[in-house]
Design a protein around this motif. Structure first.
Motif, PDB file in Angstrom:
ATOM      1  N   LYS A   1      27.464 -41.628  65.185  1.00  0.00           N
ATOM      2  CA  LYS A   1      28.426 -40.597  64.839  1.00  0.00           C
ATOM      3  C   LYS A   1      28.929 -39.966  66.136  1.00  0.00           C
ATOM      4  N   TYR A   2      30.209 -40.183  66.418  1.00  0.00           N
ATOM      5  CA  TYR A   2      30.814 -39.649  67.631  1.00  0.00           C
ATOM      6  C   TYR A   2      31.509 -38.324  67.337  1.00  0.00           C
ATOM      7  N   TYR A   3      31.325 -37.387  68.252  1.00  0.00           N
ATOM      8  CA  TYR A   3      31.942 -36.073  68.134  1.00  0.00           C
ATOM      9  C   TYR A   3      33.093 -35.979  69.126  1.00  0.00           C
ATOM     10  N   ARG A   4      34.166 -35.332  68.667  1.00  0.00           N
ATOM     11  CA  ARG A   4      35.377 -35.185  69.478  1.00  0.00           C
ATOM     12  C   ARG A   4      35.813 -33.720  69.439  1.00  0.00           C
ATOM     13  N   LEU A   5      36.235 -33.213  70.586  1.00  0.00           N
ATOM     14  CA  LEU A   5      36.721 -31.844  70.696  1.00  0.00           C
ATOM     15  C   LEU A   5      38.079 -31.718  70.008  1.00  0.00           C
ATOM     16  N   THR A   6      38.262 -30.658  69.243  1.00  0.00           N
ATOM     17  CA  THR A   6      39.560 -30.394  68.617  1.00  0.00           C
ATOM     18  C   THR A   6      40.337 -29.407  69.492  1.00  0.00           C
ATOM     19  N   GLU A   7      41.586 -29.187  69.139  1.00  0.00           N
ATOM     20  CA  GLU A   7      42.400 -28.200  69.860  1.00  0.00           C
ATOM     21  C   GLU A   7      41.772 -26.807  69.730  1.00  0.00           C
ATOM     22  N   LYS A   8      41.280 -26.516  68.548  1.00  0.00           N
ATOM     23  CA  LYS A   8      40.596 -25.238  68.304  1.00  0.00           C
ATOM     24  C   LYS A   8      39.348 -25.127  69.188  1.00  0.00           C
ATOM     25  N   GLY A   9      38.627 -26.229  69.350  1.00  0.00           N
ATOM     26  CA  GLY A   9      37.443 -26.250  70.201  1.00  0.00           C
ATOM     27  C   GLY A   9      37.783 -26.069  71.662  1.00  0.00           C
ATOM     28  N   GLU A  10      38.904 -26.650  72.072  1.00  0.00           N
ATOM     29  CA  GLU A  10      39.329 -26.499  73.459  1.00  0.00           C
ATOM     30  C   GLU A  10      39.682 -25.038  73.748  1.00  0.00           C
ATOM     31  N   LYS A  11      40.311 -24.372  72.788  1.00  0.00           N
ATOM     32  CA  LYS A  11      40.633 -22.950  72.961  1.00  0.00           C
ATOM     33  C   LYS A  11      39.362 -22.108  73.019  1.00  0.00           C
ATOM     34  N   LEU A  12      38.374 -22.453  72.194  1.00  0.00           N
ATOM     35  CA  LEU A  12      37.105 -21.739  72.223  1.00  0.00           C
ATOM     36  C   LEU A  12      36.415 -21.918  73.571  1.00  0.00           C
ATOM     37  N   LEU A  13      36.428 -23.128  74.093  1.00  0.00           N
ATOM     38  CA  LEU A  13      35.846 -23.399  75.407  1.00  0.00           C
ATOM     39  C   LEU A  13      36.523 -22.547  76.478  1.00  0.00           C
ATOM     40  N   GLU A  14      37.838 -22.530  76.476  1.00  0.00           N
ATOM     41  CA  GLU A  14      38.583 -21.736  77.461  1.00  0.00           C
ATOM     42  C   GLU A  14      38.247 -20.256  77.341  1.00  0.00           C
ATOM     43  N   LYS A  15      38.175 -19.754  76.104  1.00  0.00           N
ATOM     44  CA  LYS A  15      37.855 -18.344  75.885  1.00  0.00           C
ATOM     45  C   LYS A  15      36.416 -18.028  76.313  1.00  0.00           C
ATOM     46  N   GLY A  16      35.502 -18.950  76.061  1.00  0.00           N
ATOM     47  CA  GLY A  16      34.116 -18.761  76.492  1.00  0.00           C
ATOM     48  C   GLY A  16      33.995 -18.684  78.001  1.00  0.00           C
ATOM     49  N   ILE A  17      34.674 -19.588  78.691  1.00  0.00           N
ATOM     50  CA  ILE A  17      34.650 -19.586  80.161  1.00  0.00           C
ATOM     51  C   ILE A  17      35.298 -18.314  80.698  1.00  0.00           C
ATOM     52  N   GLU A  18      36.407 -17.927  80.091  1.00  0.00           N
ATOM     53  CA  GLU A  18      37.094 -16.697  80.501  1.00  0.00           C
ATOM     54  C   GLU A  18      36.180 -15.481  80.330  1.00  0.00           C
ATOM     55  N   THR A  19      35.441 -15.440  79.244  1.00  0.00           N
ATOM     56  CA  THR A  19      34.523 -14.326  78.989  1.00  0.00           C
ATOM     57  C   THR A  19      33.434 -14.271  80.058  1.00  0.00           C
ATOM     58  N   ILE A  20      32.868 -15.414  80.387  1.00  0.00           N
ATOM     59  CA  ILE A  20      31.835 -15.458  81.429  1.00  0.00           C
ATOM     60  C   ILE A  20      32.414 -15.032  82.776  1.00  0.00           C
ATOM     61  N   GLU A  21      33.615 -15.499  83.097  1.00  0.00           N
ATOM     62  CA  GLU A  21      34.262 -15.106  84.355  1.00  0.00           C
ATOM     63  C   GLU A  21      34.488 -13.597  84.402  1.00  0.00           C
ATOM     64  N   ASN A  22      34.893 -13.005  83.279  1.00  0.00           N
ATOM     65  CA  ASN A  22      35.100 -11.551  83.237  1.00  0.00           C
ATOM     66  C   ASN A  22      33.800 -10.799  83.486  1.00  0.00           C
ATOM     67  N   VAL A  23      32.721 -11.261  82.882  1.00  0.00           N
ATOM     68  CA  VAL A  23      31.420 -10.622  83.098  1.00  0.00           C
ATOM     69  C   VAL A  23      31.005 -10.752  84.564  1.00  0.00           C
ATOM     70  N   LEU A  24      31.186 -11.925  85.140  1.00  0.00           N
ATOM     71  CA  LEU A  24      30.839 -12.114  86.554  1.00  0.00           C
ATOM     72  C   LEU A  24      31.665 -11.208  87.453  1.00  0.00           C
ATOM     73  N   ASN A  25      32.945 -11.096  87.161  1.00  0.00           N
ATOM     74  CA  ASN A  25      33.803 -10.216  87.974  1.00  0.00           C
ATOM     75  C   ASN A  25      33.365  -8.769  87.880  1.00  0.00           C
ATOM     76  N   MET A  26      32.957  -8.331  86.676  1.00  0.00           N
ATOM     77  CA  MET A  26      32.467  -6.966  86.530  1.00  0.00           C
ATOM     78  C   MET A  26      31.175  -6.762  87.333  1.00  0.00           C
ATOM     79  N   LEU A  27      30.301  -7.759  87.311  1.00  0.00           N
ATOM     80  CA  LEU A  27      29.044  -7.629  88.042  1.00  0.00           C
ATOM     81  C   LEU A  27      29.247  -7.672  89.558  1.00  0.00           C
ATOM     82  N   LYS A  28      30.260  -8.388  89.998  1.00  0.00           N
ATOM     83  CA  LYS A  28      30.528  -8.509  91.435  1.00  0.00           C
ATOM     84  C   LYS A  28      31.293  -7.319  92.006  1.00  0.00           C
ATOM     85  N   SER A  29      31.985  -6.588  91.157  1.00  0.00           N
ATOM     86  CA  SER A  29      32.819  -5.473  91.679  1.00  0.00           C
ATOM     87  C   SER A  29      32.034  -4.187  91.809  1.00  0.00           C
TER      88      SER A  29
END
Length: 108
Positions: free
Chosen positions: A80-108
């Motif tokens: 059974k092969y799994y494939r990323l959907t467009e919705k999944g790609e948006k979730l990935l981008e939002k997750g990475i963005e959230t982590i980057e925001n937290v890191l920026n807050m911790l670094k500032s």
């Protein structure tokens, strides 16, 4: 101090397993066992087998990944092969963005 770092690493791996799985599936479709192996090789941790399947099931149920069975050659079992959907790609981008925001807050 080491206890805190170990707990932090645990939170960034086990509790965010979905993010790592989506990142791997962005590269190409994979089957569950392959995903587990790639997690260890690329990110340096190996989640419990059940955890991987539970996360994949939830991602599929939410429409973030789709799956399809592929027949294997030479009498091997189907996979059974799994494939990323467009919705999944948006979730990935939002997750990475959230982590980057937290890191920026911790670094500032």
């Amino acid at each position: 101090m080491e206890e805190f770092i170990l707990r932090l690493r645990d939170k960034f791996t086990k509790e965010m397993l979905w993010l790592y799985i989506l990142k791997l599936l962005k590269d190409r479709p994979m089957y569950a066992y392959e995903i587990r192996n790639k997690l260890k090789k690329r990110f340096g941790f190996e989640p419990a087998t059940v955890s991987s399947y539970v996360v994949l099931y939830r991602l599929e149920e939410g429409g973030y990944v789709t799956s399809e069975w592929h027949e294997s050659e030479a009498g091997r079992p189907s996979r059974k092969y799994y494939r990323l959907t467009e919705k999944g790609e948006k979730l990935l981008e939002k997750g990475i963005e959230t982590i980057e925001n937290v890191l920026n807050m911790l670094k500032s």
